[in-house]
Design a protein around this motif. Structure first.
Motif, PDB file in Angstrom:
ATOM      1  N   ARG A  71       0.832  -1.211   0.000  1.00  0.00           N
ATOM      2  CA  ARG A  71       0.000   0.000   0.000  1.00  0.00           C
ATOM      3  C   ARG A  71       0.865   1.259   0.000  1.00  0.00           C
ATOM      4  NH1 ARG A  71      -4.964  -1.261   4.132  1.00  0.00           N
ATOM      5  NH2 ARG A  71      -6.132  -2.565   2.697  1.00  0.00           N
ATOM      6  N   SER A  72       1.673   1.400  -1.025  1.00  0.00           N
ATOM      7  CA  SER A  72       2.576   2.550  -1.095  1.00  0.00           C
ATOM      8  C   SER A  72       2.107   3.619  -2.076  1.00  0.00           C
ATOM      9  CB  SER A  72       3.978   2.085  -1.490  1.00  0.00           C
ATOM     10  OG  SER A  72       3.947   1.513  -2.782  1.00  0.00           O
ATOM     11  N   LEU A  73       0.959   3.415  -2.723  1.00  0.00           N
ATOM     12  CA  LEU A  73       0.428   4.411  -3.655  1.00  0.00           C
ATOM     13  C   LEU A  73      -0.579   5.297  -2.929  1.00  0.00           C
ATOM     14  CD1 LEU A  73      -0.163   2.054  -6.708  1.00  0.00           C
ATOM     15  CD2 LEU A  73       1.777   3.590  -6.318  1.00  0.00           C
ATOM     16  N   LEU A  74      -0.516   6.596  -3.183  1.00  0.00           N
ATOM     17  CA  LEU A  74      -1.413   7.545  -2.528  1.00  0.00           C
ATOM     18  C   LEU A  74      -2.465   8.013  -3.531  1.00  0.00           C
ATOM     19  CD1 LEU A  74      -1.730   8.783   0.251  1.00  0.00           C
ATOM     20  CD2 LEU A  74      -0.404  10.743  -0.537  1.00  0.00           C
ATOM     21  N   LEU A  75      -3.711   7.652  -3.289  1.00  0.00           N
ATOM     22  CA  LEU A  75      -4.828   7.978  -4.171  1.00  0.00           C
ATOM     23  C   LEU A  75      -5.586   9.178  -3.642  1.00  0.00           C
ATOM     24  CD1 LEU A  75      -6.784   7.365  -6.535  1.00  0.00           C
ATOM     25  CD2 LEU A  75      -7.932   5.726  -4.995  1.00  0.00           C
ATOM     26  N   ARG A  76      -5.646  10.234  -4.437  1.00  0.00           N
ATOM     27  CA  ARG A  76      -6.445  11.416  -4.073  1.00  0.00           C
ATOM     28  C   ARG A  76      -7.913  11.064  -4.219  1.00  0.00           C
ATOM     29  NH1 ARG A  76      -3.770  16.692  -3.716  1.00  0.00           N
ATOM     30  NH2 ARG A  76      -5.852  16.935  -2.918  1.00  0.00           N
ATOM     31  N   THR A  77      -8.714  11.490  -3.273  1.00  0.00           N
ATOM     32  CA  THR A  77     -10.156  11.259  -3.326  1.00  0.00           C
ATOM     33  C   THR A  77     -10.854  12.570  -3.678  1.00  0.00           C
ATOM     34  OG1 THR A  77     -10.612  11.802  -1.013  1.00  0.00           O
ATOM     35  CG2 THR A  77      -9.919   9.529  -1.498  1.00  0.00           C
ATOM     36  N   PRO A  78     -12.146  12.522  -3.936  1.00  0.00           N
ATOM     37  CA  PRO A  78     -12.877  13.760  -4.223  1.00  0.00           C
ATOM     38  C   PRO A  78     -12.898  14.745  -3.048  1.00  0.00           C
ATOM     39  CG  PRO A  78     -14.097  11.891  -5.037  1.00  0.00           C
ATOM     40  CD  PRO A  78     -12.962  11.346  -4.229  1.00  0.00           C
ATOM     41  N   SER A  79     -12.584  14.268  -1.863  1.00  0.00           N
ATOM     42  CA  SER A  79     -12.474  15.150  -0.704  1.00  0.00           C
ATOM     43  C   SER A  79     -11.051  15.699  -0.640  1.00  0.00           C
ATOM     44  CB  SER A  79     -12.783  14.388   0.581  1.00  0.00           C
ATOM     45  OG  SER A  79     -12.515  15.199   1.701  1.00  0.00           O
ATOM     46  N   ASP A  80     -10.914  17.004  -0.591  1.00  0.00           N
ATOM     47  CA  ASP A  80      -9.589  17.633  -0.551  1.00  0.00           C
ATOM     48  C   ASP A  80      -8.769  17.226   0.666  1.00  0.00           C
ATOM     49  OD1 ASP A  80     -10.112  18.976  -2.895  1.00  0.00           O
ATOM     50  OD2 ASP A  80     -10.773  20.805  -1.897  1.00  0.00           O
ATOM     51  N   LYS A  81      -9.430  16.744   1.705  1.00  0.00           N
ATOM     52  CA  LYS A  81      -8.731  16.443   2.946  1.00  0.00           C
ATOM     53  C   LYS A  81      -8.447  14.958   3.141  1.00  0.00           C
ATOM     54  CE  LYS A  81     -10.589  20.505   5.098  1.00  0.00           C
ATOM     55  NZ  LYS A  81     -11.286  21.103   6.190  1.00  0.00           N
ATOM     56  N   ILE A  82      -8.834  14.119   2.160  1.00  0.00           N
ATOM     57  CA  ILE A  82      -8.657  12.680   2.332  1.00  0.00           C
ATOM     58  C   ILE A  82      -7.946  12.082   1.124  1.00  0.00           C
ATOM     59  CG2 ILE A  82      -9.810  10.451   2.610  1.00  0.00           C
ATOM     60  CD1 ILE A  82     -12.141  11.971   3.910  1.00  0.00           C
ATOM     61  N   LEU A  84      -6.007   8.184   0.115  1.00  0.00           N
ATOM     62  CA  LEU A  84      -5.971   6.798   0.564  1.00  0.00           C
ATOM     63  C   LEU A  84      -4.664   6.133   0.161  1.00  0.00           C
ATOM     64  CD1 LEU A  84      -9.537   5.687  -0.608  1.00  0.00           C
ATOM     65  CD2 LEU A  84      -8.864   6.397   1.689  1.00  0.00           C
ATOM     66  N   ALA A  85      -4.080   5.386   1.073  1.00  0.00           N
ATOM     67  CA  ALA A  85      -2.918   4.559   0.756  1.00  0.00           C
ATOM     68  C   ALA A  85      -3.463   3.243   0.215  1.00  0.00           C
ATOM     69  CB  ALA A  85      -2.078   4.316   1.999  1.00  0.00           C
ATOM     70  N   VAL A  86      -3.109   2.933  -1.042  1.00  0.00           N
ATOM     71  CA  VAL A  86      -3.648   1.745  -1.698  1.00  0.00           C
ATOM     72  C   VAL A  86      -2.538   0.949  -2.370  1.00  0.00           C
ATOM     73  CG1 VAL A  86      -5.922   2.785  -2.114  1.00  0.00           C
ATOM     74  CG2 VAL A  86      -4.145   3.002  -3.849  1.00  0.00           C
ATOM     75  N   SER A  87      -2.822  -0.312  -2.597  1.00  0.00           N
ATOM     76  CA  SER A  87      -1.907  -1.157  -3.372  1.00  0.00           C
ATOM     77  C   SER A  87      -2.300  -1.068  -4.841  1.00  0.00           C
ATOM     78  CB  SER A  87      -2.009  -2.613  -2.901  1.00  0.00           C
ATOM     79  OG  SER A  87      -3.266  -3.157  -3.270  1.00  0.00           O
ATOM     80  N   ARG A  88      -1.450  -1.564  -5.700  1.00  0.00           N
ATOM     81  CA  ARG A  88      -1.752  -1.565  -7.137  1.00  0.00           C
ATOM     82  C   ARG A  88      -3.007  -2.396  -7.414  1.00  0.00           C
ATOM     83  NH1 ARG A  88       0.114   0.520 -12.080  1.00  0.00           N
ATOM     84  NH2 ARG A  88      -1.233  -0.503 -13.561  1.00  0.00           N
ATOM     85  N   HIS A  89      -3.128  -3.538  -6.735  1.00  0.00           N
ATOM     86  CA  HIS A  89      -4.302  -4.393  -6.904  1.00  0.00           C
ATOM     87  C   HIS A  89      -5.575  -3.652  -6.475  1.00  0.00           C
ATOM     88  CE1 HIS A  89      -6.850  -7.912  -7.014  1.00  0.00           C
ATOM     89  NE2 HIS A  89      -7.201  -7.670  -5.761  1.00  0.00           N
ATOM     90  N   GLU A  90      -5.532  -2.996  -5.313  1.00  0.00           N
ATOM     91  CA  GLU A  90      -6.692  -2.233  -4.848  1.00  0.00           C
ATOM     92  C   GLU A  90      -7.022  -1.104  -5.816  1.00  0.00           C
ATOM     93  OE1 GLU A  90      -6.386  -2.609  -0.003  1.00  0.00           O
ATOM     94  OE2 GLU A  90      -5.053  -1.194  -1.026  1.00  0.00           O
TER      95      GLU A  90
END
Length: 117
Positions: A71-82, A84-90
């Motif tokens: 889980r080393s990838l950081l995914l920006r969400t539609p919320s400016d304040k959140i 998510l740390a995700v894996s490539r599979h996720e």
């Protein structure tokens, strides 16, 4: 599950409309995965999909032993304040969930507009 109209699901999550809001064509979509729920407009879903595409271009740690599940990838969400740390599979599963949801919502909107004409 009587209170929802399912749009799409995969092994990672589900998207649906709340039945109480189905009369409105601009209804927000509930997107749920990894114990997190987002209530999003179609525009926000498209932005989230774009964020997935940007994150896919990111690289895992140089010495990562399991890049598909780390889980080393950081995914920006539609919320400016959140983010998510995700894996490539996720990330792949999240992107599929979002893109299939967008497709089905746009198809539903197109059919409803076609029937109005």
């Amino acid at each position: 599950m009587n209170a929802i109209d399912k749009i799409y699901s995969n092994t990672f999550g589900i998207s649906f409309f709340w039945k109480k809001d189905t009369h409105n064509i601009m209804t927000k979509v509930q997107l749920v995965f990894r114990d997190i729920g987002f209530l999003l407009t179609l525009s926000e879903l498209k932005d989230f999909s774009d964020s997935c595409a940007v994150t896919i271009q990111s690289q895992c740690c140089a010495d990562c032993k399991d890049p598909q599940h780390c889980r080393s990838l950081l995914l920006r969400t539609p919320s400016d304040k959140i983010d998510l740390a995700v894996s490539r599979h996720e990330l792949d599963q999240i992107q599929e969930l979002i893109n299939e949801t967008i497709f089905k919502v746009e198809l539903k909107n197109w059919i409803q507009n076609l029937c109005l004409n």
